[in-house]
Design a protein around this motif. Structure first.
Motif, short mmCIF file in Angstrom:
data_model
loop_
_atom_site.label_atom_id
_atom_site.label_comp_id
_atom_site.label_asym_id
_atom_site.label_seq_id
_atom_site.Cartn_x
_atom_site.Cartn_y
_atom_site.Cartn_z
N THR A 116 29.59 15.08 10.19
CA THR A 116 29.28 13.72 9.77
C THR A 116 28.14 13.13 10.59
N SER A 117 28.07 13.47 11.87
CA SER A 117 26.95 13.00 12.71
C SER A 117 25.64 13.58 12.20
N ARG A 153 24.93 14.59 9.21
CA ARG A 153 24.59 13.94 7.94
C ARG A 153 24.07 12.53 8.16
N SER A 154 24.64 11.81 9.12
CA SER A 154 24.16 10.46 9.45
C SER A 154 22.74 10.52 9.99
#
Length: 180
Positions: free
Chosen positions: A142-143, A145-146
């Protein structure tokens, strides 16, 4: 300027013996806050942006320097231009200067700009999946992708740790794809 219906209502109520007081505050009921352009605010923001310190760390260091409990909320308020009440302004200012002298600024600033992060992750994504990048970087998918959205800056210390790891993995994957 009062609207005619409001004027009619006030006149009617006054005719029936009611006393009416109308006040419209210019700041919607709040006193106007001072601007963030204060010496304390600038120094605190410098500690955050160039030294990588959090408000909690700054509050902790100020507490030890000033021999008085300084809360994170107070430090945050000072960044907004609020004047310290518990400790004299000059003592806080001096303590912040001492903290700057005792610590070393991070070269290039504490944060890597979001556009630089996005450009680097885009380059990695030409060869690797977000999952592969996450494994190489030891970060959450998720990091990654962020970071790829281009809306998030990253602490330079973390970025300096992540980039060599991912670049190494990228080279290995490129070599493997080049062999087939």
């Amino acid at each position: 300027m009062r609207d005619t219906l409001l004027n009619d209502l006030i006149n009617t109520l006054e005719r029936h013996g009611c006393e009416i007081k109308v006040s419209i505050p210019t700041t919607r009921g709040r006193a106007e806050r001072s601007s963030t352009d204060s010496d304390l605010g600038r120094r605190i923001n410098t500690l955050r942006d160039e030294y990588g310190m959090t408000l909690a760390k700054i509050a902790e260091l100020l507490t030890s320097k000033l021999n008085s409990k300084i809360s994170v909320a107070s430090v945050n308020a000072w960044t907004g231009g609020v004047t310290p009440r518990k400790v004299p302004y000059e003592r806080v200012q001096g303590a912040l200067e001492e903290i700057m002298e005792e610590h070393e600024a991070i070269e290039g600033g504490a944060w890597v700009a979001a556009d630089e992060v996005k450009a680097t992750v885009d380059r990695w994504m030409e060869v690797m999946t977000p999952r592969q990048i996450a494994v190489a970087a030891d970060e959450a998918v998720t990091s990654i992708r962020s970071w790829h959205t281009g809306n998030h800056r990253v602490l330079r210390t973390k970025w300096n740790r992540v980039v060599p790891l991912v670049e190494q993995m990228r080279e290995v994957i490129q070599m493997r794809h080049g062999e087939t």
